[in-house]
Design a protein around this motif. Structure first.
Motif, PDB file in Angstrom:
ATOM      1  N   TYR A 160      -9.888  -1.062  11.673  1.00 41.42           N
ATOM      2  CA  TYR A 160      -8.751  -0.559  11.706  1.00 41.42           C
ATOM      3  C   TYR A 160      -8.558  -0.795  10.123  1.00 41.42           C
ATOM      4  CZ  TYR A 160      -6.189  -1.547  16.006  1.00 41.42           C
ATOM      5  OH  TYR A 160      -5.624  -1.379  17.361  1.00 41.42           O
ATOM      6  N   THR A 161      -8.318   0.888  10.345  1.00 40.20           N
ATOM      7  CA  THR A 161      -7.727   1.332   8.312  1.00 40.20           C
ATOM      8  C   THR A 161      -6.686   2.252   8.341  1.00 40.20           C
ATOM      9  OG1 THR A 161     -10.372   1.922   7.742  1.00 40.20           O
ATOM     10  CG2 THR A 161      -8.508   2.474   6.140  1.00 40.20           C
ATOM     11  N   PHE A 162      -5.738   1.188   7.526  1.00 44.79           N
ATOM     12  CA  PHE A 162      -4.105   2.173   7.091  1.00 44.79           C
ATOM     13  C   PHE A 162      -4.623   2.665   5.725  1.00 44.79           C
ATOM     14  CE2 PHE A 162      -4.022  -1.473  10.211  1.00 44.79           C
ATOM     15  CZ  PHE A 162      -3.150  -0.682  11.643  1.00 44.79           C
ATOM     16  N   ILE A 163      -3.955   3.478   5.597  1.00 42.75           N
ATOM     17  CA  ILE A 163      -3.473   4.350   4.118  1.00 42.75           C
ATOM     18  C   ILE A 163      -2.582   4.435   3.493  1.00 42.75           C
ATOM     19  CG2 ILE A 163      -5.021   5.859   2.191  1.00 42.75           C
ATOM     20  CD1 ILE A 163      -7.487   5.657   4.511  1.00 42.75           C
ATOM     21  N   GLY A 164      -2.510   4.106   2.746  1.00 41.77           N
ATOM     22  CA  GLY A 164      -0.538   4.762   2.576  1.00 41.77           C
ATOM     23  C   GLY A 164      -1.240   4.981   0.609  1.00 41.77           C
ATOM     24  N   ILE A 176       0.519  -1.362  -0.052  1.00 43.51           N
ATOM     25  CA  ILE A 176       0.054  -0.386   0.171  1.00 43.51           C
ATOM     26  C   ILE A 176       0.419   1.349   0.448  1.00 43.51           C
ATOM     27  CG2 ILE A 176      -2.271  -1.266   1.257  1.00 43.51           C
ATOM     28  CD1 ILE A 176      -1.513   0.630   3.317  1.00 43.51           C
ATOM     29  N   GLY A 177       2.332   1.265  -0.196  1.00 42.16           N
ATOM     30  CA  GLY A 177       2.671   2.017   0.027  1.00 42.16           C
ATOM     31  C   GLY A 177       3.869   2.912   0.751  1.00 42.16           C
ATOM     32  N   GLU A 178       3.675   4.084   0.801  1.00 46.58           N
ATOM     33  CA  GLU A 178       3.957   4.545   2.477  1.00 46.58           C
ATOM     34  C   GLU A 178       3.224   5.098   2.796  1.00 46.58           C
ATOM     35  OE1 GLU A 178       6.914   8.852   3.564  1.00 46.58           O
ATOM     36  OE2 GLU A 178       6.579   7.987   1.583  1.00 46.58           O
ATOM     37  N   LEU A 179       3.156   4.278   4.180  1.00 47.51           N
ATOM     38  CA  LEU A 179       1.336   4.823   5.421  1.00 47.51           C
ATOM     39  C   LEU A 179       1.587   6.348   5.617  1.00 47.51           C
ATOM     40  CD1 LEU A 179      -0.288   2.993   6.672  1.00 47.51           C
ATOM     41  CD2 LEU A 179       1.472   3.056   8.118  1.00 47.51           C
ATOM     42  N   LYS A 180       0.917   6.499   6.057  1.00 51.12           N
ATOM     43  CA  LYS A 180       0.399   8.475   6.160  1.00 51.12           C
ATOM     44  C   LYS A 180      -0.968   8.205   6.572  1.00 51.12           C
ATOM     45  CE  LYS A 180       3.084  10.211   2.700  1.00 51.12           C
ATOM     46  NZ  LYS A 180       4.814  11.112   3.647  1.00 51.12           N
ATOM     47  N   THR A 181      -1.841   7.520   6.810  1.00 55.06           N
ATOM     48  CA  THR A 181      -2.859   8.037   7.422  1.00 55.06           C
ATOM     49  C   THR A 181      -3.337   6.501   8.430  1.00 55.06           C
ATOM     50  OG1 THR A 181      -3.638   9.714   6.350  1.00 55.06           O
ATOM     51  CG2 THR A 181      -4.953   8.350   7.849  1.00 55.06           C
ATOM     52  N   VAL A 182      -4.013   6.435   9.850  1.00 56.50           N
ATOM     53  CA  VAL A 182      -4.386   5.193  10.112  1.00 56.50           C
ATOM     54  C   VAL A 182      -5.638   6.105  10.926  1.00 56.50           C
ATOM     55  CG1 VAL A 182      -4.016   3.882  12.338  1.00 56.50           C
ATOM     56  CG2 VAL A 182      -2.049   4.335  11.067  1.00 56.50           C
ATOM     57  N   LYS A 220      -0.170   4.409  -2.165  1.00 58.90           N
ATOM     58  CA  LYS A 220      -0.298   3.672  -2.987  1.00 58.90           C
ATOM     59  C   LYS A 220      -1.728   2.275  -2.784  1.00 58.90           C
ATOM     60  CE  LYS A 220       4.376   1.876  -4.760  1.00 58.90           C
ATOM     61  NZ  LYS A 220       5.361   1.399  -5.163  1.00 58.90           N
ATOM     62  N   GLY A 221      -2.448   3.254  -1.511  1.00 63.93           N
ATOM     63  CA  GLY A 221      -3.925   1.475  -1.979  1.00 63.93           C
ATOM     64  C   GLY A 221      -4.272   1.463   0.449  1.00 63.93           C
ATOM     65  N   ARG A 222      -4.896   0.786   0.429  1.00 67.33           N
ATOM     66  CA  ARG A 222      -5.465   0.996   1.902  1.00 67.33           C
ATOM     67  C   ARG A 222      -5.492  -0.413   2.054  1.00 67.33           C
ATOM     68  NH1 ARG A 222     -10.703   0.708   3.623  1.00 67.33           N
ATOM     69  NH2 ARG A 222     -12.426   1.068   1.686  1.00 67.33           N
ATOM     70  N   ILE A 223      -5.326  -0.750   3.477  1.00 70.83           N
ATOM     71  CA  ILE A 223      -6.496  -2.205   4.354  1.00 70.83           C
ATOM     72  C   ILE A 223      -7.166  -1.561   5.582  1.00 70.83           C
ATOM     73  CG2 ILE A 223      -3.704  -3.009   3.475  1.00 70.83           C
ATOM     74  CD1 ILE A 223      -3.272  -3.518   6.586  1.00 70.83           C
ATOM     75  N   GLU A 224      -8.106  -2.690   5.613  1.00 72.65           N
ATOM     76  CA  GLU A 224      -9.104  -2.841   6.285  1.00 72.65           C
ATOM     77  C   GLU A 224      -9.798  -3.986   7.161  1.00 72.65           C
ATOM     78  OE1 GLU A 224     -13.439  -0.435   7.305  1.00 72.65           O
ATOM     79  OE2 GLU A 224     -12.554  -0.503   4.878  1.00 72.65           O
ATOM     80  N   ASN A 225      -9.879  -4.228   8.376  1.00 74.74           N
ATOM     81  CA  ASN A 225      -9.908  -4.870   8.563  1.00 74.74           C
ATOM     82  C   ASN A 225     -11.128  -5.831   8.687  1.00 74.74           C
ATOM     83  OD1 ASN A 225      -9.454  -3.892  11.021  1.00 74.74           O
ATOM     84  ND2 ASN A 225      -9.919  -5.392  12.690  1.00 74.74           N
TER      85      ASN A 225
END
Length: 382
Positions: A278-282, A144-150, A284-289
């Protein structure tokens, strides 16, 4: 030392993890337990199903010659005293989160641990849950690239039952539920991002629980137990609307981490469901559980690479053991730490930093949202 002999301080609800340490023919065995309640001691004995040293005075347990290490599973406000006394008596220590209810208390513990030369481990079992280990691995891979936001949303269903029918509801015992309950999530934010919080602002309130009921009122003796939405007729029975309750039942925390990462943590104790989102945004993309679905979703965006052509869904496999299979793993890691000096996934300083953020956020809430600095410098304690 071939087998670690463990004493348990605090035979309440969390003492259920003792079964993972009690393996008389294995690497660890429970040999003693201390609690002020004889009823809890009796229940603990039924769980262990083996005769152990039993006392209502934890200092007697610490003096027992067969105890090599202790697990401090007592209420939060007793952690500092119990951990420090255990270290001074030459015991290795496993301490349930939070490490203490003040930053200064954490610093005193860390200073004592350094002087003692003994091992100290904090019970951050979310680091051992497959879902959050998976999320960390995905982020570390760079997908998801460089992490920016949680963003973290914590829906605490049954919050009243767990936290407002007993000692948790008073700030003198907990400081705030951003420590007792939120310390897990604040730690996971630090762990997965690899960065600590630098400053914080927060808002919150006591908007549902608390009130004007007498402090000695219990649910079984209440005239409205049949109609009260928070009535509890089981173990925890203090009225959830009593006067002494002064701990916020909903919190919204904004954090700035090292490297400029922004994070938010939202917690509510009167929601109908129980889950963490949880949501992590980078870049290049994001992940969410989804804890309810037991899945982790990876979403990609235009990146001029193959990643943008595929979204990925991870399905968590079934696990055994409490807390999603994390408890047996964290208990095993404590044994490996003491017997073989194998470093676990958590550190005392990480325990200190989650408390530091929780305390700073609580102070911010009670000061109208004031921006608070979070220092990594330990207090100078003589």
């Amino acid at each position: 030392m071939k087998q670690l002999r463990i004493g348990i301080i605090g035979a309440g609800l969390r003492s259920g993890i003792a079964k993972y340490w009690h393996n008389p023919k294995g690497k660890s065995v429970v040999v003693a337990v201390a609690d002020k309640s004889q009823e809890r001691l009796d229940q603990f004995g039924e769980m262990i199903k083996q005769e152990v040293f039993v006392t209502t005075d934890y200092k007697e347990l610490l003096q027992h010659p067969e105890v090599d290490a202790v697990a401090v599973l007592s209420p939060d406000y007793l952690h500092e005293e119990h951990v420090i006394e255990a270290l001074r008596m030459g015991k290795h220590v496993y301490c349930e989160k939070p490490l203490a209810i003040t930053v200064e208390g954490c610093d005193r513990i860390i200073a004592e641990q350094k002087k003692s030369g003994k091992h100290l481990m904090v019970g951050f079992n979310m680091r051992y849950m497959p879902m959050y280990q998976t999320m960390k691995e995905i982020i570390d891979s760079g997908v998801i690239g460089e992490l920016k936001t949680v963003w973290v949303r914590h829906f605490v269903g049954l919050g009243g039952y767990y936290y407002y029918h007993d000692w948790h509801g008073a700030s003198e015992n907990t400081t705030s539920l951003l420590l007792q309950k939120g310390s897990h999530d604040l730690d996971v934010i630090h762990w997965i991002t690899g960065q600590y919080t630098k400053k914080v602002t927060a808002f919150g309130g006591l908007d549902y629980f608390g009130g004007e009921q007498p402090n000695d009122l219990t649910c079984p003796t209440c005239d409205i137990q049949d109609t009260c939405p928070e009535a509890s007729l089981h173990t925890l029975t203090q009225c959830a609307f009593r006067k002494e309750i002064d701990v916020e039942d909903n919190n919204m925390v904004m954090m700035e981490l090292e490297n400029g990462i922004k994070a938010s943590y939202l917690q509510c104790h009167f929601t109908p469901d129980y889950q963490r989102n949880y949501t992590f945004i980078g870049t290049k993309g994001r992940i969410e559980n989804s804890e309810l679905e037991k899945k982790v979703y990876v979403k990609t965006r235009k990146s001029n690479s193959w990643h943008e052509f595929s979204d990925i869904t991870y399905e968590m496999k079934e696990t055994t053991g409490s807390h999603g299979g994390a408890d047996p793993k964290i208990c095993s890691d404590f044994v490996e730490l003491v017997l073989h000096n194998k470093q676990p996934l958590t550190t005392p300083f990480a325990g200190r930093m989650s408390v530091a953020v929780g305390c700073a956020a609580t102070e911010s809430i009670r000061a109208g949202g004031k921006v608070m600095e979070v220092s990594q410098e330990l207090s100078h304690i003589s």
